[in-house]
Motif scaffolding. Structure first.
Motif, PDB file in Angstrom:
ATOM      1  N   SER A 109       0.859  -1.188   0.000  1.00 10.42           N
ATOM      2  CA  SER A 109       0.000   0.000   0.000  1.00 10.42           C
ATOM      3  C   SER A 109       0.892   1.233   0.000  1.00 10.42           C
ATOM      4  CB  SER A 109      -0.939   0.016   1.216  1.00 10.42           C
ATOM      5  OG  SER A 109      -0.191   0.133   2.417  1.00 10.42           O
ATOM      6  N   LEU A 110       0.306   2.386  -0.343  1.00  8.31           N
ATOM      7  CA  LEU A 110       1.109   3.587  -0.573  1.00  8.31           C
ATOM      8  C   LEU A 110       1.901   4.028   0.653  1.00  8.31           C
ATOM      9  CD1 LEU A 110      -0.999   5.938  -2.875  1.00  8.31           C
ATOM     10  CD2 LEU A 110       0.696   4.214  -3.468  1.00  8.31           C
ATOM     11  N   LYS A 111       1.408   3.711   1.844  1.00  5.68           N
ATOM     12  CA  LYS A 111       2.122   4.172   3.047  1.00  5.68           C
ATOM     13  C   LYS A 111       3.488   3.502   3.194  1.00  5.68           C
ATOM     14  CE  LYS A 111      -0.081   0.924   6.289  1.00  5.68           C
ATOM     15  NZ  LYS A 111      -0.949   0.821   7.490  1.00  5.68           N
ATOM     16  N   GLU A 169       2.421  -6.769  -5.216  1.00  3.81           N
ATOM     17  CA  GLU A 169       2.913  -5.535  -4.623  1.00  3.81           C
ATOM     18  C   GLU A 169       3.716  -4.773  -5.676  1.00  3.81           C
ATOM     19  OE1 GLU A 169       3.720  -7.205  -0.100  1.00  3.81           O
ATOM     20  OE2 GLU A 169       5.378  -7.146  -1.507  1.00  3.81           O
ATOM     21  N   ALA A 209      -7.950  -3.968  -4.769  1.00  2.10           N
ATOM     22  CA  ALA A 209      -6.869  -3.423  -3.944  1.00  2.10           C
ATOM     23  C   ALA A 209      -5.606  -3.209  -4.786  1.00  2.10           C
ATOM     24  CB  ALA A 209      -6.577  -4.355  -2.770  1.00  2.10           C
ATOM     25  N   TRP A 210      -5.265  -4.185  -5.637  1.00  2.00           N
ATOM     26  CA  TRP A 210      -4.098  -4.027  -6.511  1.00  2.00           C
ATOM     27  C   TRP A 210      -4.296  -2.822  -7.433  1.00  2.00           C
ATOM     28  CZ3 TRP A 210      -3.902  -9.644  -8.880  1.00  2.00           C
ATOM     29  CH2 TRP A 210      -3.675 -10.562  -7.854  1.00  2.00           C
ATOM     30  N   LYS A 218      -6.212  -0.160  -7.120  1.00  2.00           N
ATOM     31  CA  LYS A 218      -6.114   1.129  -6.428  1.00  2.00           C
ATOM     32  C   LYS A 218      -4.658   1.472  -6.128  1.00  2.00           C
ATOM     33  CE  LYS A 218      -7.990   3.779  -2.557  1.00  2.00           C
ATOM     34  NZ  LYS A 218      -6.730   4.498  -2.324  1.00  2.00           N
ATOM     35  N   LEU A 219      -3.889   0.484  -5.666  1.00  2.00           N
ATOM     36  CA  LEU A 219      -2.470   0.711  -5.370  1.00  2.00           C
ATOM     37  C   LEU A 219      -1.738   1.217  -6.610  1.00  2.00           C
ATOM     38  CD1 LEU A 219       0.163   0.388  -3.688  1.00  2.00           C
ATOM     39  CD2 LEU A 219       0.217  -1.995  -4.451  1.00  2.00           C
ATOM     40  N   ASP A 239      -3.065   4.774  -7.808  1.00  2.00           N
ATOM     41  CA  ASP A 239      -2.637   5.841  -6.898  1.00  2.00           C
ATOM     42  C   ASP A 239      -1.145   6.120  -7.060  1.00  2.00           C
ATOM     43  OD1 ASP A 239      -5.190   6.075  -5.957  1.00  2.00           O
ATOM     44  OD2 ASP A 239      -4.830   5.081  -4.032  1.00  2.00           O
ATOM     45  N   TYR A 240      -0.371   5.058  -7.219  1.00  2.00           N
ATOM     46  CA  TYR A 240       1.074   5.220  -7.444  1.00  2.00           C
ATOM     47  C   TYR A 240       1.336   6.018  -8.717  1.00  2.00           C
ATOM     48  CZ  TYR A 240       5.760   3.907  -9.047  1.00  2.00           C
ATOM     49  OH  TYR A 240       7.049   3.930  -9.533  1.00  2.00           O
TER      50      TYR A 240
END
Length: 217
Positions: free
Chosen positions: A25-27, A72, A111-112, A114-115, A118-119
């Protein structure tokens, strides 16, 4: 274009690379510092194999016959840099999760997705995305969706054809021409297509040169 030796720097290709981080995730993204180039493509398009061939390290990026294994953003950098002060690596390669894998649970796919999106939209150090296309299949609908996203996000990208050893050699120039025709009106597409074969080593020098030019080396 000056090479690494002329600039007095450690060569980027030909020396070992290391895996530094998987980002679920972005964090968990590394701090923005080194310039980044990312590799995107449908599941099983050969991203991990290409990264391994590009760096000359068979086991750097994990390869699998199971689509969707890369879940990831996986970061790789040249070895020999401390990562502190002025000794930051000059660049990072980012292996992005494959898209178009319908067998995964929908929540996982979302989820993948969005990751990745967003990246792409928020990473200032991302210089270019290399979008890998299987030469046996060409640009499919889900590839076009990703290209449209990159256009809207104004993220520079370049098409890389993979597995050209799996088609007739005479068909490669025609496939390049057809691919160029499909991207010619896309605003963020770099106007050149690189044809590669990880297995045969074809096109790898062209891709290395393109990466070095992208990051200004």
């Amino acid at each position: 274009m000056a090479n690494d030796a002329e600039q007095g720097e450690k060569p980027l290709f030909g020396n070992p690379w290391i895996f530094i981080r998987g980002v679920p995730s972005l964090k968990f993204l590394p701090p923005e510092g080194p310039m980044e180039v990312a590799f995107a493509g449908r599941s099983n398009v050969g991203k991990s194999s290409l990264i391994n061939a590009l760096t000359g390290q068979k086991g750097l990026a994990r390869t699998s016959n199971t689509p969707g294994r890369t879940q990831e953003l996986n970061y790789f950098v040249p070895d020999g840099y401390s990562g502190e002060g002025d000794d930051l690596p000059p660049m990072a390669l980012v292996d992005m999760p494959g898209y178009g894998y319908a067998q995964a649970p929908k929540e996982q796919v979302d989820a993948w997705t969005k990751l990745v999106f967003d990246y792409l939209r928020g990473r200032a150090t991302l210089k270019r995305v290399y979008v890998l296309i299987d030469s046996r299949h060409g640009i499919k609908k889900n590839d076009e969706d990703v290209l449209t996203l990159l256009d809207k996000a104004a993220v520079s990208y370049q098409i890389v054809l993979t597995k050209t050893d799996k088609i007739k050699e005479a068909g490669v120039p025609r496939l390049i021409a057809e691919t160029m025709d499909k991207i010619k009106k896309r605003p963020a597409a770099y106007p050149a297509v690189i044809a590669t074969s990880s297995e045969k080593g074809k096109g790898l020098d062209d891709l290395r040169a393109a990466i070095l030019e992208t990051i200004g080396h």
